[in-house]
Write a protein that holds these residues in place. Structure first.
Motif, PDB file in Angstrom:
ATOM      1  N   ALA A   1       0.637  -1.061  -0.094  1.00 57.07           N
ATOM      2  CA  ALA A   1       0.056  -0.006   0.184  1.00 57.07           C
ATOM      3  C   ALA A   1       0.949   1.305  -0.034  1.00 57.07           C
ATOM      4  O   ALA A   1       0.410   2.259  -0.749  1.00 57.07           O
ATOM      5  N   VAL A   2       2.017   1.079   0.801  1.00 54.34           N
ATOM      6  CA  VAL A   2       2.929   2.268   0.918  1.00 54.34           C
ATOM      7  C   VAL A   2       3.651   2.671  -0.655  1.00 54.34           C
ATOM      8  O   VAL A   2       3.687   3.633  -1.040  1.00 54.34           O
ATOM      9  N   ALA A   3       4.020   1.398  -1.072  1.00 51.59           N
ATOM     10  CA  ALA A   3       4.696   1.441  -2.492  1.00 51.59           C
ATOM     11  C   ALA A   3       3.592   2.125  -3.565  1.00 51.59           C
ATOM     12  O   ALA A   3       4.034   2.963  -4.436  1.00 51.59           O
ATOM     13  N   ILE A   4       2.518   1.471  -3.385  1.00 53.33           N
ATOM     14  CA  ILE A   4       1.316   1.924  -4.483  1.00 53.33           C
ATOM     15  C   ILE A   4       1.187   3.860  -4.341  1.00 53.33           C
ATOM     16  O   ILE A   4       1.162   4.376  -5.515  1.00 53.33           O
ATOM     17  N   GLY A   5       1.046   4.311  -3.049  1.00 49.10           N
ATOM     18  CA  GLY A   5       0.998   5.587  -2.831  1.00 49.10           C
ATOM     19  C   GLY A   5       2.170   6.408  -3.251  1.00 49.10           C
ATOM     20  O   GLY A   5       2.048   7.596  -3.828  1.00 49.10           O
ATOM     21  N   LEU A   6       3.260   5.845  -3.257  1.00 51.21           N
ATOM     22  CA  LEU A   6       4.468   6.423  -3.892  1.00 51.21           C
ATOM     23  C   LEU A   6       4.461   6.554  -5.407  1.00 51.21           C
ATOM     24  O   LEU A   6       4.863   7.586  -5.824  1.00 51.21           O
ATOM     25  N   MET A   7       3.967   5.610  -5.841  1.00 48.18           N
ATOM     26  CA  MET A   7       3.920   5.543  -7.528  1.00 48.18           C
ATOM     27  C   MET A   7       2.707   6.098  -8.391  1.00 48.18           C
ATOM     28  O   MET A   7       3.141   6.172  -9.466  1.00 48.18           O
ATOM     29  N   TRP A   8       1.667   6.162  -7.680  1.00 52.45           N
ATOM     30  CA  TRP A   8       0.444   6.379  -8.315  1.00 52.45           C
ATOM     31  C   TRP A   8       0.528   7.562  -9.468  1.00 52.45           C
ATOM     32  O   TRP A   8       0.207   7.895 -10.257  1.00 52.45           O
ATOM     33  N   ARG A   9       1.311   8.782  -8.517  1.00 54.99           N
ATOM     34  CA  ARG A   9       1.384   9.954  -9.286  1.00 54.99           C
ATOM     35  C   ARG A   9       2.895  10.323  -9.985  1.00 54.99           C
ATOM     36  O   ARG A   9       3.169  11.317  -9.788  1.00 54.99           O
ATOM     37  N   PHE A  10       3.468   9.153 -10.078  1.00 57.47           N
ATOM     38  CA  PHE A  10       4.793   9.061 -10.597  1.00 57.47           C
ATOM     39  C   PHE A  10       4.803  10.197 -12.086  1.00 57.47           C
ATOM     40  O   PHE A  10       4.120   9.996 -12.874  1.00 57.47           O
TER      41      PHE A  10
END
Length: 464
Positions: free
Chosen positions: A421-430
């Motif tokens: 979940a943390v990794a998704i939050g970091l990459m969603w607006r890459f």
């Protein structure tokens, strides 16, 4: 005979034959992953007799050794100059070192102890770095095209998954479903790697072209560090990559223990691993197709979301639920293709940010940092998992109470879901999508043209 050409900066496509040849070293790389992270810890704790905490500490130290070796190998390969290229000589030199280390650590003598495991692990990881890191950097330099990079990374990582699949299926191939001792699988894999390592690396080196010269004018360390810290997409990606790597490393480390002690189905370990990695291969073409429409980072996030949603039910499983777990292995295995392929393709794009800002073509150095993140995540997974299991009173060779089994289940599946979940939050607006990468390539080509014009004696102004 003339050396085969690779795609140029215009973004040409590798032929299927060259693509397969380039990806082949991924077979032994992948085949090494399963024994090192799944069979080896259990083998040295159950069959050799080392304490769980000791095995975890040794493997953690061995992986942290890469903090030293990765940037050194990356920087040296960036600066290498030879008629055989920058990356290929390092890979070829690593083959004998890796073969010897694999043999000594997978087939240890009877008196092997902690020092044997530590010493040969350090040499094994050095040899692995000398193949894996230049191989990844080499692929990133084969094309400048956003989608072609996904194709190249897909070929490499598909070979990694095939190698992983073959290694995971070793107990099945050996017909030892009723005798699943990791030592038997390790012995067979050592023999196979003695053949596969030189064959695959040699084929890639012979069939695919490599840059012969290093990027000019290496930057001073202070300027190099400044550019690294200014590369915001790189910092975001490597953090997400580290966190996601830890999320993947925990279940990889604990898989055998989970199936044996929670599901109480040790005879199905080989089958479950084989199905999981087979589905990973089948999922690669699908995720590459989706990435052409959604972009690489959004597709990766989508796969992580699906993976986490499915894996969230695993802590609810218990004895007799092996069939349910098989379905989960199929579903999460299909997500594996995106998880392995797309981050590697994004890595190549992030190097363009550094190149456009004046860093030179430091692909090896950047892949060194990603290699460090990958290995550190897996090392932390071993250290955290075995350390906490030891605190919880878990006994890998005996029976365990409900509290110890619950700790195993939560470490195997609960914590990885939170990390995803943390990794998704970091990459969603890459910020680095197809359009942004195209602008970077145009800027790099413009600067390269200016440099070439300044250094070309025939480009003087004709108005004299």
């Amino acid at each position: 005979m003339a050396e085969p050409k690779s795609p140029s900066a215009s973004g040409g496509r590798l032929s299927v034959a060259r693509l397969i040849a380039y990806g082949l070293p991924g077979l032994p790389i992948g085949a090494l992953g399963v024994p090192l992270f799944i069979f080896l810890p259990t083998f040295y704790s159950q069959e050799v007799g080392l304490p769980l905490a000791t095995v975890g500490a040794i493997l953690l130290v061995a992986r942290l050794w890469d903090v030293v070796t990765d940037p050194v190998i990356g920087a040296l390969s960036d600066r290498s100059r030879s008629r055989f290229g920058r990356r290929r000589p390092w890979m070829l030199a690593a083959v004998p070192l890796l073969m010897l280390s694999v043999w000594m650590i997978f087939r240890p003598p009877e008196d092997a102890g902690a020092w044997h495991l530590l010493g040969w692990s350090l040499l094994l990881y050095l040899g692995w770095t000398m193949i894996q890191l230049p191989h990844g950097a080499w692929g990133a330099e084969l094309s400048d095209d956003y989608d072609e990079r996904s194709r190249i990374a897909g070929a490499r990582e598909s070979c990694v998954v095939i190698g992983t699949l073959l290694a995971a299926g070793t107990p099945v191939f050996l017909g030892i479903e009723g005798d699943v001792r990791p030592g038997a699988a390790l012995g067979a894999l050592a023999l196979a790697l003695m053949v596969v390592l030189p064959l695959t690396v040699g084929t890639a080196a012979a069939a695919v072209r490599d840059h012969r010269t290093a990027a000019p004018n290496p930057l001073p360390w202070t300027e190099s560090r400044r550019l690294l810290l200014r590369n915001k997409p790189f910092l975001r990606l490597i953090l997400a990559y580290l966190i996601n790597g830890l999320a993947n490393g925990l279940p990889a480390t604990l898989f055998l223990l989970f199936v044996e002690h929670v599901l109480v189905a040790p005879e199905r370990q080989g089958l479950l691993l084989f199905v999981y990695f087979l589905c990973g291969i089948l999922g690669v073409p699908l995720w590459l197709l989706v990435a052409r429409r959604l972009g690489k980072h959004r597709t990766w996030c989508t796969a992580m979301i699906l993976n986490a949603a499915i894996f969230a039910i695993v802590p609810l499983l218990g004895a007799g639920d092996a069939d349910v777990f098989l379905v989960i292995c199929i579903a999460t295995g299909l997500c594996l293709g995106a998880d392995l392929t797309l981050p590697s393709a994004i890595q190549a794009d992030v190097v363009d940010v550094d190149t456009a800002q004046g860093g030179g073509r430091r692909t090896g150095l950047y892949f060194a940092f990603w290699g460090m993140a990958t290995k550190m995540a897996l090392a932390l997974a071993v250290g955290i998992a075995f350390g906490l299991l030891d605190v919880a009173g878990f006994d890998a060779a005996g029976t365990n109470g409900d509290g110890a089994l619950l700790a195993l289940a939560l470490l195997y599946a609960g914590l990885p879901v939170l990390l995803k979940a943390v990794a998704i939050g970091l990459m969603w607006r890459f910020p680095l999508d197809r359009d942004a990468q195209g602008h970077l390539r145009a800027e790099i080509l413009r600067k390269d043209g200016e440099v070439n014009q300044e250094t070309d004696p025939c480009s003087t102004d004709s108005r004299m």
